[in-house]
Design a protein around this motif. Structure first.
Motif, short mmCIF file in Angstrom:
data_model
loop_
_atom_site.label_atom_id
_atom_site.label_comp_id
_atom_site.label_asym_id
_atom_site.label_seq_id
_atom_site.Cartn_x
_atom_site.Cartn_y
_atom_site.Cartn_z
N TRP A 8 0.89 -1.17 0.00
CA TRP A 8 0.00 0.00 0.00
C TRP A 8 0.91 1.21 0.00
CZ3 TRP A 8 -5.43 -0.19 2.13
CH2 TRP A 8 -6.07 1.04 2.01
N LEU A 9 0.88 1.97 -1.08
CA LEU A 9 1.75 3.13 -1.24
C LEU A 9 1.03 4.40 -0.80
CD1 LEU A 9 3.18 2.34 -4.78
CD2 LEU A 9 4.06 1.62 -2.55
N SER A 10 1.66 5.14 0.10
CA SER A 10 1.15 6.45 0.49
C SER A 10 1.83 7.49 -0.39
CB SER A 10 1.47 6.73 1.96
OG SER A 10 0.78 5.84 2.80
N VAL A 11 1.02 8.40 -0.92
CA VAL A 11 1.53 9.41 -1.85
C VAL A 11 0.92 10.77 -1.54
CG1 VAL A 11 1.89 7.75 -3.72
CG2 VAL A 11 -0.27 8.97 -3.57
N LYS A 12 1.55 11.79 -2.06
CA LYS A 12 0.92 13.11 -2.10
C LYS A 12 0.19 13.17 -3.43
CE LYS A 12 3.90 15.81 0.86
NZ LYS A 12 4.55 17.10 1.04
N LEU A 58 -2.05 11.02 8.58
CA LEU A 58 -1.23 11.30 9.76
C LEU A 58 -0.26 10.19 10.11
CD1 LEU A 58 -3.90 12.98 12.05
CD2 LEU A 58 -2.10 14.10 10.71
N ASP A 59 -0.65 8.94 9.92
CA ASP A 59 0.23 7.84 10.28
C ASP A 59 0.82 7.09 9.09
OD1 ASP A 59 -2.18 6.77 9.53
OD2 ASP A 59 -2.27 5.28 11.12
N SER A 62 4.12 9.82 2.89
CA SER A 62 4.71 9.49 1.60
C SER A 62 6.23 9.64 1.68
CB SER A 62 4.14 10.42 0.52
OG SER A 62 4.71 11.72 0.65
N PRO A 63 6.95 9.02 0.74
CA PRO A 63 8.41 9.20 0.71
C PRO A 63 8.81 10.67 0.57
CG PRO A 63 7.80 7.35 -0.68
CD PRO A 63 6.52 8.03 -0.25
N LEU A 64 8.00 11.47 -0.13
CA LEU A 64 8.33 12.88 -0.30
C LEU A 64 8.28 13.61 1.04
CD1 LEU A 64 6.46 13.68 -3.64
CD2 LEU A 64 8.86 13.08 -3.29
N SER A 65 7.34 13.25 1.91
CA SER A 65 7.26 13.88 3.23
C SER A 65 8.35 13.35 4.16
CB SER A 65 5.89 13.63 3.85
OG SER A 65 4.90 14.34 3.14
N LEU A 66 8.71 12.09 4.00
CA LEU A 66 9.70 11.46 4.87
C LEU A 66 11.14 11.74 4.43
CD1 LEU A 66 8.02 7.98 5.36
CD2 LEU A 66 8.15 9.85 7.02
N GLY A 67 11.32 12.18 3.19
CA GLY A 67 12.67 12.39 2.66
C GLY A 67 13.31 11.09 2.19
N GLY A 68 12.50 10.10 1.87
CA GLY A 68 12.99 8.82 1.38
C GLY A 68 12.02 7.71 1.74
#
Length: 125
Positions: A8-12, A58-59, A62-68
């Motif tokens: 399950w991929l979280s994305v912006k 919130l939990d 995405s990788p963009l928010s996490l920086g990887g």
């Protein structure tokens, strides 16, 4: 019932992600829910291999928010060169080109949402 592990991929911008995965990998929508705020939850299939995509929450960042990202997706396909080129044309960025190494014909790219994909197949021994 057989056991499956389905990412399950979280994305912006989930709606844009669905469009990208359709263009890049030929994904089809198996299920989709659009929320009033514009966010999306979708189950996609690439030749029967399913994965989920949704806007970050919130939990589930995405990788963009996490920086990887801490995971990579691997697509095993008979013709990795064609799918790799299709994904690049759709907006992915090459991390390393298709080549033969470690017993695989494989290349790696990153999608516009920060998820890394390896596309290839094992070489015959």
């Amino acid at each position: 019932m057989k056991t499956l592990i389905t990412p399950w991929l979280s994305v912006k911008n989930g709606a844009q992600a669905v469009v990208f995965y359709k263009a890049a990998f030929g994904a089809t929508e198996v299920y989709r829910m659009d929320a009033p705020d514009g966010s999306v939850i979708a189950r996609l299939s690439v030749d029967g291999a399913e994965f989920w995509v949704s806007d970050e929450s919130l939990d589930n960042m995405s990788p963009l928010s996490l920086g990887g990202s801490s995971a990579r997706m691997i697509i095993t396909i008979a013709d990795p060169d064609t799918l790799f080129a299709r994904a690049l044309k759709a907006g992915a960025t090459e991390v390393y080109p298709i080549s033969e190494e470690h017993g695989w014909r494989i290349g790696r790219l990153v999608d516009p949402f920060g998820h890394h994909w390896e596309i290839g197949h094992p070489l015959d021994k």
